[in-house]
Design an enzyme around this catalytic site. Sequence first.
Site, PDB file in Angstrom:
ATOM      1  CD  GLU A   1      26.711 111.147  41.359  1.00 54.79           C
ATOM      2  OE1 GLU A   1      25.559 110.956  40.938  1.00 54.79           O
ATOM      3  OE2 GLU A   1      27.717 110.638  40.828  1.00 54.79           O
TER       4      GLU A   1
ATOM      5  CD  GLU B   1      22.707  90.593  51.454  1.00 57.93           C
ATOM      6  OE1 GLU B   1      22.092  89.614  51.033  1.00 57.93           O
ATOM      7  OE2 GLU B   1      23.420  91.321  50.739  1.00 57.93           O
TER       8      GLU B   1
END
Length: 319
Positions: free
Chosen positions: A102, A133
């Site tokens: 963004e 992860e």
Amino acid sequence: MPSPTTRTPDDTPAGGALRAQLATLTTETFRPELADVDLLPTLEIARLMNAEDSLVAAAVAERLPLIAAAVDGIAERMARGGRLVYAGAGTAGRLGVLDASECPPTFNTAPGQVVGLIAGGPAAMSSAAEGAEDSRELAAADLDALRLTPDDAVVGISASGRTPYAVGAVAHARKQYGALTVGLSCNAGSALAAAADHGIEVVVGPEFLTGSTRLKSGTAQKLVLNMISTITMIRLGKTYGNLMVDVRASNEKLHARSHRIVSLATGADDATVERALGAAGGEVKNAILIILSDVDAPTADRLLTTADGHLREALAAAG
């Protein structure tokens, strides 16, 4: 089914240790008072969730001094040409990628200036790659590919504060490159905070659904990431007051927004705003400077370059 002699990962000593570790985390705590929540009317469930969410902002407020210190460090480095890099797995990684993605349309950041890394790569944004992860080595490799420098800042994100990818990213960035590091988690005494220059632990309490850290923890992380990116960009001169003066008019909606921003900043009529935007090649800051300082486009560009893009400084220099 596994054979009697087959050991699944949870059967291993390491699996047992992990279960014991998770049992100590606030974000994994079971709440017996919610054990029958599935039997409640929908409206009551919504009310309960809303009440839980209302606790998040207060938890973030308790960490504002830590957040501000981290932002100042990030902004200082980015002003020297450094980058902001988010690193996380699962929901935390997706939130980092979202915040990074963004920044270009909102603040006209350069390609690669704000980067979101998620364990498992871009495919993990839409398809779970939760196994990734567990790899500190993968985090190190992802950071090495960016060719970090001491002017970069790496923000590791993990609700538990123990995720190997996030902890590994912060540890590697700090030790190998001397980059500024921030550890954002939702549990106290986390390994992630301990590994970072700036540890930010926003403790929101047990989740509405046991261990579902996309809920309160995810909301808390989003709020903090909003602050990190937004305030950093304010410090870099990408706003004028609360106006997004570095927005780039790449479509009709953004052109209309650019026009409105110039109008709000200057009070000029529509025709004047359009002429200034045209002369400035659509650059909002330049258009504002052209109008308020009554200078031509090349002069506006020179003043802003000298002021490192800070509109207020350019206006002061123009007299």
